[in-house]
Enzyme design. Sequence first.
Site, PDB file in Angstrom:
ATOM      1  N   GLY A  12     -89.307 -96.108  17.028  1.00 45.02           N
ATOM      2  CA  GLY A  12     -89.837 -94.816  16.600  1.00 45.02           C
ATOM      3  C   GLY A  12     -90.423 -93.978  17.721  1.00 45.02           C
ATOM      4  CB  SER A  13     -90.178 -93.945  21.431  1.00 39.11           C
ATOM      5  OG  SER A  13     -88.806 -93.847  21.695  1.00 39.11           O
ATOM      6  CG  ASN A  14     -86.058 -90.240  20.068  1.00 33.40           C
ATOM      7  OD1 ASN A  14     -85.973 -89.206  20.726  1.00 33.40           O
ATOM      8  ND2 ASN A  14     -85.452 -91.369  20.418  1.00 33.40           N
ATOM      9  CG  ASN A 101     -77.813 -89.438  13.833  1.00 32.54           C
ATOM     10  OD1 ASN A 101     -78.869 -90.089  13.893  1.00 32.54           O
ATOM     11  ND2 ASN A 101     -76.668 -89.933  14.273  1.00 32.54           N
ATOM     12  CG  HIS A 103     -74.502 -91.489  18.769  1.00 32.98           C
ATOM     13  ND1 HIS A 103     -74.559 -92.577  17.934  1.00 32.98           N
ATOM     14  CD2 HIS A 103     -73.683 -91.828  19.793  1.00 32.98           C
ATOM     15  CE1 HIS A 103     -73.793 -93.542  18.426  1.00 32.98           C
ATOM     16  NE2 HIS A 103     -73.247 -93.114  19.543  1.00 32.98           N
TER      17      HIS A 103
HETATM   18  C1  GAR Z   1     -82.470 -93.739  20.194  1.00 29.19           C
HETATM   19  O1  GAR Z   1     -81.957 -93.888  21.502  1.00 29.19           O
HETATM   20  C2  GAR Z   1     -81.428 -93.119  19.284  1.00 29.19           C
HETATM   21  O2  GAR Z   1     -80.587 -92.215  19.932  1.00 29.19           O
HETATM   22  C3  GAR Z   1     -80.658 -94.328  18.834  1.00 29.19           C
HETATM   23  O3  GAR Z   1     -81.633 -95.331  18.622  1.00 29.19           O
HETATM   24  C4  GAR Z   1     -82.704 -95.134  19.566  1.00 29.19           C
HETATM   25  C5  GAR Z   1     -84.002 -95.215  18.808  1.00 29.19           C
HETATM   26  O4  GAR Z   1     -85.088 -95.263  19.696  1.00 29.19           O
HETATM   27  N1  GAR Z   1     -79.895 -94.058  17.647  1.00 29.19           N
HETATM   28  C6  GAR Z   1     -78.730 -94.644  17.385  1.00 29.19           C
HETATM   29  O5  GAR Z   1     -78.237 -95.493  18.108  1.00 29.19           O
HETATM   30  C7  GAR Z   1     -78.061 -94.182  16.083  1.00 29.19           C
HETATM   31  N2  GAR Z   1     -76.686 -94.588  16.055  1.00 29.19           N
HETATM   32  P1  GAR Z   1     -86.565 -95.002  19.151  1.00 29.19           P
HETATM   33  O6  GAR Z   1     -86.749 -95.851  17.888  1.00 29.19           O
HETATM   34  O7  GAR Z   1     -87.476 -95.434  20.247  1.00 29.19           O
HETATM   35  O8  GAR Z   1     -86.675 -93.533  18.837  1.00 29.19           O
END
Ligand code: GAR
Length: 191
Positions: A12-14, A101, A103
């Site tokens: 969940g850093s994003n 989304n 990616h």
């Molecule tokens: C992010 O890099 C996002 O782009 C990716 O998961 C990571 C989540 O990081 N999403 C996918 O791969 C979707 N197919 P986070 O939990 O630290 O935000």
Amino acid sequence: MKRIVIFASGSGSNAENIIGFFQTKKSISVTHVLTNNQRAKVLNRCKRLNISSFVFDKNDFSETDKVLEFLKNEADYIVLAGFLWRIPSKIVEAFPNKIINIHPALLPKYGGKGMYGMNVHKAVKDNFETETGITIHFVNENYDEGAIIFQAKTDLEEEDTPQDIAQKVHELEYKYFPEVIEKVILKEEIG
Ligand code: GAR
């Protein structure tokens, strides 16, 4: 006020970065975070940030209309920030061009089922790519196939490990994802 509901499955850093970005904005706000994973670190972040969160299961998501009804009442836009389940058609149909989304690669390369997180960065490394990046797109019923809104690239060095690639991609995500979401919602041009 436009309300964003974020879906996240892991760290969940994003999600945290997006929540922070919109905390200073008047017309858009992140109101809830939903997760399919009761051990997801994003839940700790929500507690710390004082953002409402809840965990749902496959039954709530696909078999019954529990999540759909919640979204109909609570969301104007849905943002997938590291969310790993396919969105059921009834939710896609209820939110046309309102589910966004991110990616962690340059779609159409390295997309589809199983292509998430480190799997993507390992595949990029294995194929000796000289660049990678991020793709922000609208969501339809198929994994990673909705209309592309924005892409950004980063160069790769031969010695970059999958972890290095992940870090470069995360930097792009933190820099661009919140402002692209804002532009989509405010219907501003995205350059
Ligand atoms: C992010 O890099 C996002 O782009 C990716 O998961 C990571 C989540 O990081 N999403 C996918 O791969 C979707 N197919 P986070 O939990 O630290 O935000």
